[in-house]
Design an enzyme around this catalytic site. Structure first.
Site, PDB file in Angstrom:
ATOM      1  N   GLY A   1      11.235  -9.088 -18.283  1.00 37.97           N
ATOM      2  CA  GLY A   1      10.559 -10.052 -19.139  1.00 37.97           C
ATOM      3  C   GLY A   1      11.318 -10.273 -20.427  1.00 37.97           C
ATOM      4  N   ASN A   2      10.844 -11.210 -21.231  1.00 37.63           N
ATOM      5  CA  ASN A   2      11.516 -11.525 -22.490  1.00 37.63           C
ATOM      6  C   ASN A   2      11.381 -10.419 -23.527  1.00 37.63           C
ATOM      7  OD1 ASN A   2      12.505 -14.397 -22.173  1.00 37.63           O
ATOM      8  ND2 ASN A   2      10.381 -14.639 -21.563  1.00 37.63           N
ATOM      9  N   THR A   3      10.319  -9.638 -23.459  1.00 40.07           N
ATOM     10  CA  THR A   3      10.081  -8.574 -24.430  1.00 40.07           C
ATOM     11  C   THR A   3      10.350  -7.192 -23.861  1.00 40.07           C
ATOM     12  OG1 THR A   3       8.396  -9.949 -25.495  1.00 40.07           O
ATOM     13  CG2 THR A   3       8.390  -7.602 -26.032  1.00 40.07           C
TER      14      THR A   3
ATOM     15  N   ASP B   1       8.051 -14.585 -12.312  1.00 39.40           N
ATOM     16  CA  ASP B   1       6.814 -13.856 -12.610  1.00 39.40           C
ATOM     17  C   ASP B   1       5.599 -14.650 -12.161  1.00 39.40           C
ATOM     18  OD1 ASP B   1       7.380 -15.790 -14.564  1.00 39.40           O
ATOM     19  OD2 ASP B   1       6.465 -14.644 -16.185  1.00 39.40           O
TER      20      ASP B   1
END
Length: 254
Positions: A8-10, A109
């Site tokens: 994911g981005n984080t 996702d």
């Protein structure tokens, strides 16, 4: 057991999947410039703390919304397990048909969430994944992926408003205990939490009206348990929705 990696981005979230059972989950911070060697070492460290070894795995699957990290982490999975990982894509057997313009451009996702929802919940269904972005997926009663909505995530919105204003402080969202904010921090927090809940309620009602059928709504993501009490309609919570989707995709396509 299958090693599942969700980039994911984080955060990079890692799970051990035994059929539909999620044996363990752990995570590491998403870093843009890590090498395969670094990710291999970090994966080994995290798994060793869980007393999991390479011999415990008989396959791997990778889901990514950060393309530049897909190959380094996939190579780390291969080094660790000895198996070439399966990559999530719309070309896999997902159990879905697609009513969107470009299925190949749907986030991986979102595909995993939708595949799990179609297999495990009453249809039609809308999934809500409260992450860096809040993503909504709508699956029809005929298992058709109809599309959905993408909006900034709760924390993303709060960071943006703090960065773009002179007097609004950065805050961490938390469950509100009353509706109307009585100070700046409460106003920011309650606006984000109840605002997200109202958006969820409103979009669900409009989708239900558009489809002409009762809609099942399934929420996932770390903030979902705090948002759901602020909603007016019944929402189901499934914290492992994405990993359940990855398990299903691996079973169908391995």
């Amino acid at each position: 057991m299958i090693l599942a990696v969700d980039i994911g981005n984080t955060n990079v979230c890692i799970a051990g999947l035994d059929g539909h059972h999620v044996r363990f989950t752990t995570r590491m911070v998403t870093r843009a410039h890590c090498t395969t060697d670094e990710y291999t070492a970090e994966l080994k460290f995290l798994l060793s703390r869980l007393r999991v070894t390479a011999e415990d795995f008989e396959g791997a699957i990778v889901c990514s919304v950060v393309p530049r990290l897909t190959r380094p982490l996939a190579d780390a999975c291969r080094r660790l397990t000895g198996y070439e990982p399966l990559f999530v894509s719309s070309s896999l057997d997902t159990g879905l048909t697609f009513g969107v313009d470009a299925p190949e451009r749907v986030g991986q996702d979102r595909l995993a969430d939708a595949a799990a929802a179609a297999a495990l919940y009453s249809l039609p269904c809308m999934t809500v994944d409260l992450g860096t972005a809040t993503t909504y997926n709508v699956i029809s009663a005929q298992r058709e992926f109809l599309g959905g909505f993408i909006v900034p995530g709760v924390q993303t919105s709060l960071r943006a408003i703090s960065a773009g204003t002179a007097q609004l402080p950065p805050i961490a969202p938390q469950a509100p205990d009353h509706l109307i904010g009585r100070n700046t921090v409460e106003c920011l927090n309650n606006g984000a939490m109840f605002g997200t809940a109202a958006m969820l309620d409103g979009l669900a009602a409009r989708v239900e009206e558009d489809l002409g059928q009762p809609l099942t709504v399934v929420a996932t993501g770390g903030l979902a348990p705090y948002i759901m009490p602020c909603c007016r309609r019944g929402i189901l919570y499934d914290g492992d929705l994405l990993f359940k989707g990855l398990s299903l995709l691996f079973e169908k396509n391995h």
